[in-house]
Design an enzyme around this catalytic site. Structure first.
Site, PDB file in Angstrom:
ATOM      1  N   SER A  97       0.795  -1.172   0.045  1.00  0.00           N
ATOM      2  CA  SER A  97       0.092  -0.082   0.152  1.00  0.00           C
ATOM      3  C   SER A  97       0.954   1.434  -0.111  1.00  0.00           C
ATOM      4  O   SER A  97       1.560   1.773  -1.139  1.00  0.00           O
ATOM      5  CB  SER A  97      -0.805   0.094   1.147  1.00  0.00           C
ATOM      6  OG  SER A  97      -2.042   0.876   1.052  1.00  0.00           O
ATOM      7  N   HIS A 145      -7.456  -6.036   0.671  1.00  0.00           N
ATOM      8  CA  HIS A 145      -6.199  -5.027   0.888  1.00  0.00           C
ATOM      9  C   HIS A 145      -5.489  -5.681   2.079  1.00  0.00           C
ATOM     10  O   HIS A 145      -4.426  -5.795   2.082  1.00  0.00           O
ATOM     11  CB  HIS A 145      -6.743  -3.626   1.132  1.00  0.00           C
ATOM     12  CG  HIS A 145      -5.691  -2.853   0.958  1.00  0.00           C
ATOM     13  ND1 HIS A 145      -5.155  -2.452  -0.179  1.00  0.00           N
ATOM     14  CD2 HIS A 145      -5.075  -2.045   1.867  1.00  0.00           C
ATOM     15  CE1 HIS A 145      -4.144  -1.428  -0.004  1.00  0.00           C
ATOM     16  NE2 HIS A 145      -4.144  -1.017   1.531  1.00  0.00           N
TER      17      HIS A 145
END
Length: 416
Positions: free
Chosen positions: A181, A388
């Site tokens: 990320s 995620h």
């Protein structure tokens, strides 16, 4: 951000009495001692508890931030006699820290897996996180000056400093990089603003890669993006530059132990809130580890890190922080913040994304892939529900992600 949202929603539910007691669920849950201990240990003690060597290194940046880098120089069970081990540097995402690569334990945590596979593992901690809250002059708990940074400074200053330090201490000229990320965002920043660092990277594995956020599907973040720059100016005006101060960590640990553990009445809502932010995948999330996760996350970040992402969402472009008008001209020499030139990212990049990721959306990853200067592969995780947060905490992350990352790193080693 994730931890704060969890805590806020839990408090609302407690106050309203929305979630009642049910059979087999307690308002005073008994958490296994092993879980409690892992929740209460910081990274050095946690790693050593499981028999791994852990070194703490301090790196001072050019602008005075003192960063802590954690190193696991070799494994516990295999290859401990090998001295010539490839170096891998791992960089965490927003509100995270080096803890996320070890908190799931041996055979699950990426740092342990890499150490056992023969790598010299270095875990970065960006400025402002729990392990990098120091400066040669500035006080993180007094005013906003310490917090006047975004992931631009993390990529332009912190990453080069930590990478140079790791290479020097390991007597290597190049290393492998793994980012998750924001750990990918800061890498794009580094290689576009300081392209000489491309030559120091053998391979870059980008997990849930983030540059563009046009198709981000998290409603809260989309709303915040509309007012991001105003929010940044206001926070500076009132002298608040930190999101969820680190003093909240004890509260988060309490929430993990009392509200989100296996027998706690509120665990289901804890899970729902995490899925709302990081994507829905109940099969990959180990709920038993809730107390450990919330004890280590959130790990600290500046308002400006969020603001910068908000600007990216709002503008639809990947560019440097917008200080507005005159200040842009003073800092950049242009009235508008310059674009990051992704074609300057010449290091070999492997993109790994998931189809159910609301933050690193498939269409945004596709746009990023087309602009990178040396894309080696773009791979979707072979599980449609993978999302995620699963890149860090997923039950099957080793099989679905880490084993393939290691295989690509080994192939790149062989080609040297």
């Amino acid at each position: 951000m994730l931890g704060g949202i969890v805590l806020l929603c839990l408090c609302v539910c407690v106050a309203s009495g929305h979630y009642g007691r049910s059979d087999g669920i307690s308002l005073d849950p008994k958490v296994p001692e092993e879980i409690l201990e892992d929740a209460r240990l910081k990274v050095p003690a946690l790693v050593r508890k499981y028999g791994y060597p852990l070194e703490e290194h301090r790196v001072t940046t050019a602008d005075g931030y003192i960063l802590t880098v954690h190193r696991i120089p070799h494994g516990r069970d295999a290859g401990n006699g090998t001295t010539d081990r490839p170096v891998v540097f791992i960089m965490h995402g927003l509100m995270s820290s080096s803890a996320d690569w070890v908190l799931m334990g041996p055979n699950k945590g990426l740092a342990y897996i890499l150490a056992e596979d023969g790598f010299d593992v270095w875990l970065g901690n960006a400025r402002g996180t729990r392990y990098s809250r120091q400066h040669i002059k500035l006080n993180p708990d007094s005013g906003a000056e310490f917090w006047n940074f975004s992931w631009d400074e993390i990529g332009n200053i912190d990453l080069p400093a930590m990478i140079d330090y790791a290479l020097d201490k390991s007597n290597k000229k190049r290393l492998h990089y793994i980012g998750h990320s924001q750990g990918t965002t800061s890498f794009w920043v580094m290689c576009s603003l300081r392209p000489d660092y491309n030559q120091k990277i053998i391979s870059m594995n980008a997990l849930a890669p983030v540059a563009y956020l046009t198709y981000n599907t998290v409603p809260l973040l989309k709303e915040i993006s509309l007012f991001s720059t105003v929010f940044d100016k206001l926070s500076n005006l009132i002298g608040v530059g930190e999101i969820l101060p680190i003093t909240n960590s004890l509260v988060m640990r309490w929430a993990g132990e009392k509200l989100c553990s296996d027998t706690a009445v509120f665990q289901e809502i804890c899970t729902d809130i995490i899925f709302l932010i990081g994507g829905w995948n109940s099969l990959e999330f180990n709920r038993t580890m809730f107390p450990v996760i919330l004890a280590h996350t959130p790990a600290g970040a500046s308002v400006r890190q969020f603001t910068h992402y908000g600007q990216v969402m709002h503008s639809g472009s990947f560019r440097r922080f917008n200080h507005l008008g005159f200040w842009n001209y003073k800092i950049y020499g242009t009235w508008d913040p310059p674009l990051y030139d992704l074609s300057q990212v010449k290091a070999p990049v492997f993109l790994r994304y998931s189809l159910s990721d609301p933050l690193a959306h498939v269409d945004d990853v596709e746009r990023l892939a087309k602009e990178l200067g040396n894309l080696k592969a773009k791979t979707s995780i072979p599980l449609s529900s993978f999302s995620h947060l699963d890149f860090m905490w997923g039950i099957n992350a080793k099989k679905l992600v880490y084993d393939q990352v290691i295989a690509d790193m080994r192939r790149m080693e062989e080609s040297l």
